[in-house]
Design a protein around this motif. Sequence first.
Motif, PDB file in Angstrom:
ATOM      1  N   UNK A 152      33.938  -9.667  22.090  1.00  0.00           N
ATOM      2  CA  UNK A 152      32.643 -10.281  21.798  1.00  0.00           C
ATOM      3  C   UNK A 152      31.490  -9.385  22.229  1.00  0.00           C
ATOM      4  N   UNK A 153      31.651  -8.728  23.367  1.00  0.00           N
ATOM      5  CA  UNK A 153      30.595  -7.850  23.869  1.00  0.00           C
ATOM      6  C   UNK A 153      31.208  -6.639  24.547  1.00  0.00           C
ATOM      7  N   UNK A 154      30.671  -5.469  24.260  1.00  0.00           N
ATOM      8  CA  UNK A 154      31.029  -4.233  24.951  1.00  0.00           C
ATOM      9  C   UNK A 154      29.794  -3.350  24.866  1.00  0.00           C
ATOM     10  N   UNK A 155      28.839  -3.616  25.725  1.00  0.00           N
ATOM     11  CA  UNK A 155      27.527  -2.990  25.580  1.00  0.00           C
ATOM     12  C   UNK A 155      27.081  -2.270  26.846  1.00  0.00           C
ATOM     13  N   UNK A 197       6.710 -10.670  22.977  1.00  0.00           N
ATOM     14  CA  UNK A 197       7.797  -9.693  23.039  1.00  0.00           C
ATOM     15  C   UNK A 197       8.364  -9.514  21.642  1.00  0.00           C
ATOM     16  N   UNK A 198       9.045  -8.398  21.419  1.00  0.00           N
ATOM     17  CA  UNK A 198       9.601  -8.098  20.101  1.00  0.00           C
ATOM     18  C   UNK A 198      10.971  -7.455  20.258  1.00  0.00           C
ATOM     19  N   UNK A 199      11.794  -7.595  19.214  1.00  0.00           N
ATOM     20  CA  UNK A 199      13.103  -6.958  19.150  1.00  0.00           C
ATOM     21  C   UNK A 199      13.223  -6.208  17.834  1.00  0.00           C
ATOM     22  N   UNK A 200      13.911  -5.081  17.862  1.00  0.00           N
ATOM     23  CA  UNK A 200      14.244  -4.342  16.642  1.00  0.00           C
ATOM     24  C   UNK A 200      15.696  -3.899  16.766  1.00  0.00           C
ATOM     25  N   UNK A 201      16.416  -3.884  15.638  1.00  0.00           N
ATOM     26  CA  UNK A 201      17.842  -3.582  15.732  1.00  0.00           C
ATOM     27  C   UNK A 201      18.383  -2.982  14.437  1.00  0.00           C
ATOM     28  N   UNK A 202      19.500  -2.289  14.572  1.00  0.00           N
ATOM     29  CA  UNK A 202      20.328  -1.834  13.449  1.00  0.00           C
ATOM     30  C   UNK A 202      21.761  -2.180  13.815  1.00  0.00           C
ATOM     31  N   UNK A 203      22.434  -2.978  12.978  1.00  0.00           N
ATOM     32  CA  UNK A 203      23.805  -3.406  13.243  1.00  0.00           C
ATOM     33  C   UNK A 203      24.634  -3.269  11.972  1.00  0.00           C
ATOM     34  N   UNK A 204      25.951  -3.338  12.119  1.00  0.00           N
ATOM     35  CA  UNK A 204      26.826  -3.235  10.948  1.00  0.00           C
ATOM     36  C   UNK A 204      26.629  -4.398   9.982  1.00  0.00           C
ATOM     37  N   UNK A 205      26.475  -5.612  10.522  1.00  0.00           N
ATOM     38  CA  UNK A 205      26.161  -6.752   9.663  1.00  0.00           C
ATOM     39  C   UNK A 205      27.301  -7.686   9.363  1.00  0.00           C
ATOM     40  N   UNK A 206      28.511  -7.365   9.847  1.00  0.00           N
ATOM     41  CA  UNK A 206      29.669  -8.221   9.556  1.00  0.00           C
ATOM     42  C   UNK A 206      30.064  -9.115  10.723  1.00  0.00           C
ATOM     43  N   UNK A 207      29.410  -9.013  11.849  1.00  0.00           N
ATOM     44  CA  UNK A 207      29.772  -9.804  13.013  1.00  0.00           C
ATOM     45  C   UNK A 207      30.803  -9.095  13.869  1.00  0.00           C
ATOM     46  N   UNK A 208      31.246  -9.775  14.922  1.00  0.00           N
ATOM     47  CA  UNK A 208      32.141  -9.120  15.870  1.00  0.00           C
ATOM     48  C   UNK A 208      33.628  -9.291  15.542  1.00  0.00           C
ATOM     49  N   UNK A 209      33.955 -10.110  14.547  1.00  0.00           N
ATOM     50  CA  UNK A 209      35.369 -10.268  14.166  1.00  0.00           C
ATOM     51  C   UNK A 209      35.775  -9.331  13.035  1.00  0.00           C
ATOM     52  N   UNK A 210      34.785  -8.858  12.272  1.00  0.00           N
ATOM     53  CA  UNK A 210      35.020  -7.851  11.247  1.00  0.00           C
ATOM     54  C   UNK A 210      33.873  -6.862  11.365  1.00  0.00           C
ATOM     55  N   UNK A 211      34.146  -5.739  12.000  1.00  0.00           N
ATOM     56  CA  UNK A 211      33.040  -4.912  12.479  1.00  0.00           C
ATOM     57  C   UNK A 211      32.400  -3.999  11.441  1.00  0.00           C
ATOM     58  N   UNK A 212      33.042  -3.717  10.306  1.00  0.00           N
ATOM     59  CA  UNK A 212      32.395  -2.870   9.301  1.00  0.00           C
ATOM     60  C   UNK A 212      33.091  -3.023   7.950  1.00  0.00           C
TER      61      UNK A 212
END
Length: 344
Positions: free
Chosen positions: A94-97, A159-174
Amino acid sequence: MKRKKLLIGAIALFLGFTATAQDKADFTPSGEVNGKVFFNYHYDMTKGTEKESSFEIKRAYFGYDYNIAKGLKASITLDVDKNDGGSDYTAFLKKAQLEWKASSAVKVSLGMIGTVQFSDQESFWGYRYIMKSFNDEYGFGSSADLGIKAKFKLSDSFSANAFVINGEGYKKVQDDDGKQRVGASLIYQNKGLIAKVYGDVNSAKTTVAGGTEKDVTASALATFIGYKFSDKFRLAAEYNLLTNGTKYSKVSDNHDLEGMSFYSTYTFDKKWEVFGRYDYLTSNTLEGETEKWNLSNNGNAITAGVQYAPVKGVKMALNYQGFMKKDSASEDNSMVYVNLEFKF
């Protein structure tokens, strides 16, 4: 004069080294284990149901946080849940950050990170062990994904957040196309008020009418406002929209979802509180069709109950959960739950 300048420089250099050594001496690397379990018993009163009642463990989290250095923290969390293959319990990462506090105004996280689409809403709702927040419950977004994000403190209130992620979630990572989801959020907090607007976009090749492929861009919009009138009472509302997607990870041309959520809590004391929530989910009608494409899942959800928290780390709730479907051919759902959360 020259010797005096050299002496002053040497003293300054010595004091700098001393301060650095003192900072290192003051910091001691440390770690902490954490865990959380969601357990429930429910009775299904839906007409025609075959499985009337059941004990369940819906989620079990196990994690570890380690403070490597000042402003630098590593975290890992395993999420034990059912998988698409039907296994009762499978551990997902779920998390490895790695989280770096670059300054008092900037914090950067990378790896398998927690996302920001509904984190504030989930915190304000406060009953994740009973029901997910709207975006999570109906597939508008995922709570974690692979990528990088940055949080910026713009002022005492913004406050603000900006991000770039794969978009499939943590069960299907790409997925196969290797395209990412990008987005941002802006949050305002002042005294008891919190307001938030969030948006993201991602694209994928999809097959459209005639069997041809084209690039389709999906987008998500989440708006949220909540207010704590006092330590006793809080109230919130959300509006959410997903365009060109049947789910956050499934781009589909002209398939839209939208909905609203309203929830409130009244706290009697530190141990007892009552809560209620109303959700509305709908979808668009495709060209040439007479019914909305997601009709079987469209409808109104009601959740209401009472929570008792006897000690720190333990919460339990008796609650009713109903879902009134827009599809007249389907039976409405009606269930009574006893939920329990314990954590360490």
